[in-house]
Design a protein around this motif. Structure first.
Motif, PDB file in Angstrom:
ATOM      1  N   GLN A 118       0.852  -1.185   0.000  1.00 17.10           N
ATOM      2  CA  GLN A 118       0.000   0.000   0.000  1.00 17.10           C
ATOM      3  C   GLN A 118       0.889   1.237   0.000  1.00 17.10           C
ATOM      4  O   GLN A 118       1.605   1.507   0.971  1.00 17.10           O
ATOM      5  N   ALA A 119       0.858   2.001  -1.091  1.00 10.91           N
ATOM      6  CA  ALA A 119       1.726   3.176  -1.206  1.00 10.91           C
ATOM      7  C   ALA A 119       1.106   4.174  -2.166  1.00 10.91           C
ATOM      8  O   ALA A 119       0.605   3.795  -3.233  1.00 10.91           O
ATOM      9  N   HIS A 120       1.151   5.447  -1.773  1.00 12.01           N
ATOM     10  CA  HIS A 120       0.696   6.549  -2.638  1.00 12.01           C
ATOM     11  C   HIS A 120      -0.744   6.330  -3.109  1.00 12.01           C
ATOM     12  O   HIS A 120      -1.096   6.621  -4.263  1.00 12.01           O
ATOM     13  N   GLY A 121      -1.579   5.795  -2.231  1.00 11.71           N
ATOM     14  CA  GLY A 121      -2.981   5.625  -2.559  1.00 11.71           C
ATOM     15  C   GLY A 121      -3.275   4.481  -3.504  1.00 11.71           C
ATOM     16  O   GLY A 121      -4.393   4.386  -4.024  1.00 11.71           O
ATOM     17  N   ALA A 122      -2.293   3.605  -3.731  1.00  5.98           N
ATOM     18  CA  ALA A 122      -2.502   2.488  -4.646  1.00  5.98           C
ATOM     19  C   ALA A 122      -1.901   1.221  -4.047  1.00  5.98           C
ATOM     20  O   ALA A 122      -1.139   1.269  -3.084  1.00  5.98           O
ATOM     21  N   MET A 123      -2.278   0.079  -4.618  1.00  5.98           N
ATOM     22  CA  MET A 123      -1.721  -1.206  -4.213  1.00  5.98           C
ATOM     23  C   MET A 123      -0.753  -1.667  -5.293  1.00  5.98           C
ATOM     24  O   MET A 123      -1.141  -1.834  -6.465  1.00  5.98           O
ATOM     25  N   ILE A 124       0.512  -1.853  -4.914  1.00  7.69           N
ATOM     26  CA  ILE A 124       1.573  -2.174  -5.859  1.00  7.69           C
ATOM     27  C   ILE A 124       2.017  -3.621  -5.649  1.00  7.69           C
ATOM     28  O   ILE A 124       2.458  -3.985  -4.557  1.00  7.69           O
ATOM     29  N   PRO A 125       1.942  -4.483  -6.673  1.00  8.36           N
ATOM     30  CA  PRO A 125       2.381  -5.879  -6.514  1.00  8.36           C
ATOM     31  C   PRO A 125       3.880  -5.949  -6.232  1.00  8.36           C
ATOM     32  O   PRO A 125       4.690  -5.306  -6.916  1.00  8.36           O
ATOM     33  N   VAL A 126       4.270  -6.744  -5.228  1.00  4.95           N
ATOM     34  CA  VAL A 126       5.693  -6.902  -4.891  1.00  4.95           C
ATOM     35  C   VAL A 126       6.063  -8.390  -4.793  1.00  4.95           C
ATOM     36  O   VAL A 126       7.134  -8.716  -4.294  1.00  4.95           O
ATOM     37  N   TRP A 127       5.211  -9.266  -5.294  1.00 10.01           N
ATOM     38  CA  TRP A 127       5.439 -10.705  -5.203  1.00 10.01           C
ATOM     39  C   TRP A 127       5.442 -11.316  -6.597  1.00 10.01           C
ATOM     40  O   TRP A 127       4.522 -11.082  -7.387  1.00 10.01           O
ATOM     41  N   ASP A 128       6.487 -12.082  -6.914  1.00  8.92           N
ATOM     42  CA  ASP A 128       6.553 -12.796  -8.181  1.00  8.92           C
ATOM     43  C   ASP A 128       6.180 -14.252  -7.922  1.00  8.92           C
ATOM     44  O   ASP A 128       6.977 -15.012  -7.359  1.00  8.92           O
ATOM     45  N   PRO A 129       4.959 -14.669  -8.295  1.00  2.47           N
ATOM     46  CA  PRO A 129       4.519 -16.031  -7.968  1.00  2.47           C
ATOM     47  C   PRO A 129       5.328 -17.114  -8.669  1.00  2.47           C
ATOM     48  O   PRO A 129       5.439 -18.231  -8.168  1.00  2.47           O
ATOM     49  N   GLU A 130       5.907 -16.825  -9.841  1.00  2.00           N
ATOM     50  CA  GLU A 130       6.656 -17.848 -10.574  1.00  2.00           C
ATOM     51  C   GLU A 130       7.946 -18.221  -9.852  1.00  2.00           C
ATOM     52  O   GLU A 130       8.297 -19.395  -9.742  1.00  2.00           O
ATOM     53  N   SER A 131       8.660 -17.192  -9.368  1.00  2.00           N
ATOM     54  CA  SER A 131       9.920 -17.460  -8.653  1.00  2.00           C
ATOM     55  C   SER A 131       9.736 -17.499  -7.145  1.00  2.00           C
ATOM     56  O   SER A 131      10.681 -17.825  -6.420  1.00  2.00           O
ATOM     57  N   ALA A 132       8.518 -17.148  -6.676  1.00  2.00           N
ATOM     58  CA  ALA A 132       8.233 -17.073  -5.234  1.00  2.00           C
ATOM     59  C   ALA A 132       9.215 -16.138  -4.533  1.00  2.00           C
ATOM     60  O   ALA A 132       9.708 -16.427  -3.443  1.00  2.00           O
ATOM     61  N   ARG A 133       9.470 -14.991  -5.154  1.00  2.00           N
ATOM     62  CA  ARG A 133      10.398 -14.011  -4.601  1.00  2.00           C
ATOM     63  C   ARG A 133       9.724 -12.647  -4.442  1.00  2.00           C
ATOM     64  O   ARG A 133       8.776 -12.325  -5.145  1.00  2.00           O
ATOM     65  N   ILE A 134      10.265 -11.870  -3.508  1.00  2.00           N
ATOM     66  CA  ILE A 134       9.810 -10.496  -3.304  1.00  2.00           C
ATOM     67  C   ILE A 134      10.522  -9.595  -4.291  1.00  2.00           C
ATOM     68  O   ILE A 134      11.756  -9.627  -4.404  1.00  2.00           O
TER      69      ILE A 134
END
Length: 284
Positions: A118-134
Motif C-alpha cells: 500500500q503506497a501513494h494511494g494504490a496497491m503495488i504488486p511486490v510478489w513474483d509467484p513464478e519465482s516465489a520471490r519479493i
C-alpha cells in the motif's frame, strides 16, 4: 492467522530446536524472536519491561463470521516495522508454510497468490509467484505535514482495548490523553527497539498536556471479538470499543502520532489487529 504464522515462522527459523527461546544461545540473533517474540531489554530508562511490542501487525478481514468456499480468496493486511521489513521474504515463506499445513480450527489450506504494497494511494504488486520471490520496492513511509489543524475523526474498525491496571476501559472512561499516551508509548518503543530510532517521545509530557486540553466526542460502543487459540485449543473473547472518536482543539503536534497509529494500531492485542482505525483530518 497469528498463531499459525508464529508456528510456521518458528519451524522455519529455529536452528537449535530448543523447546523454549529464552535459554537458546541464538536468542538475540534469531529472526523468530526478533519478529514474533521480542525479548525485553535487560534495562531501560523508562521502566523495567517484561513484554515489549513486536514489530508486526496482522490486519484481519472485516469483523464477522465468514465461510469461504473452496476456490475463494482470503485477503488480510500485514504491517512490518523497522528491521522486520528486511525479513519480508522469510515472513512470506512462513505464511506459505502456515497455509499449506492449514489455519484455524478446521485447518483450511491455501496457496499464497499475491503480496501488494500500500503506497501513494494504490496497491503495488511486490510478489513474483513464478519465482516465489519479493520484488524490489521502496517500503518507506513518510509522515505528512500538518499545520493549524483543529478537528480529527478516528473511525475504529476493530475493538480498541485501552486498559487501566489490567482492566479494559469502557467508552465513558476514555480520554484523548489516554489514547495519545498509548500511541506515543507503543510507537516510540517500536521504533527504538526495532529500528534503532531513539527519542521520538522526548516531549511526551508536553504532548500529553496538549491531549489533556482537547475536547472530544465519542460515538463508541463495546464489541466483543472471538478468536480461536491454536495453542490453547479454545475460543477466546477479546472486547473493546468500535465507532467514531472525534477530537477538537490544537492538534498540529499530535497528528503525526495519530497518523502513524493507523498502521501501528492502538491498545492491547494490536498484533492481532485490534485497535485499528482510519483517520480523517479537517473534514477530509
Amino acid at each position: 492467522l497469528r498463531g499459525q504464522f508464529g508456528a510456521a515462522l518458528r519451524r522455519t527459523a529455529c536452528m537449535t530446536l530448543e523447546k523454549r527461546c529464552e535459554p537458546c544461545p541464538l536468542l538475540r540473533t534469531c529472526p523468530y524472536p526478533a519478529i514474533f517474540q521480542t525479548p525485553a531489554p535487560a534495562s531501560h530508562p523508562l521502566q523495567r519491561f517484561t513484554d515489549v511490542p513486536n514489530p508486526y501487525v496482522i490486519e484481519p478481514p472485516p469483523m464477522g463470521t465468514r465461510v469461504l468456499p473452496p476456490g475463494d480468496r482470503l485477503e488480510f493486511g500485514l504491517v512490518l516495522v523497522g528491521r522486520a521489513l528486511e525479513q519480508l521474504p522469510l515472513v512470506a515463506y512462513a505464511f506459505q508454510r502456515a497455509f499449506r499445513v492449514g489455519v484455524a480450527k478446521v485447518r483450511a489450506r491455501a496457496e499464497l497468490e499475491s503480496i501488494e504494497l500500500q503506497a501513494h494511494g494504490a496497491m503495488i504488486p511486490v510478489w513474483d509467484p513464478e519465482s516465489a520471490r519479493i520484488l524490489e520496492h521502496d517500503h518507506g513511509l513518510v509522515v505528512p505535514r500538518f499545520e493549524n489543524e483543529s478537528d480529527a475523526r478516528l473511525e475504529f474498525v476493530t475493538p480498541l482495548r485501552l486498559q487501566h491496571q489490567g482492566t479494559p476501559l469502557q467508552a465513558q472512561q476514555l480520554h484523548p490523553r489516554t489514547l495519545v499516551t498509548a500511541l506515543m508509548r507503543r510507537g516510540s518503543l517500536l521504533f527504538e527497539l526495532h529500528a534503532g530510532i531513539r527519542g521520538l517521545a522526548e516531549n511526551a509530557p508536553a504532548l500529553a498536556a496538549q491531549a489533556q486540553a482537547l475536547q472530544d466526542e465519542r460515538r463508541l460502543e463495546w464489541r466483543d471479538w472471538t478468536r480461536y487459540s491454536s495453542r490453547q485449543h479454545s475460543a477466546m473473547t477479546l472486547g473493546g470499543v468500535v465507532g467514531q472518536w472525534t477530537l477538537r482543539g490544537d492538534l498540529t503536534v499530535l497528528l503525526p502520532w495519530l497518523w502513524l497509529g493507523q498502521w501501528l494500531h492502538a491498545g492491547k492485542n494490536a498484533t492481532m489487529g485490534l485497535g485499528r482505525y482510519e483517520l480523517r483530518v479537517g473534514g477530509k
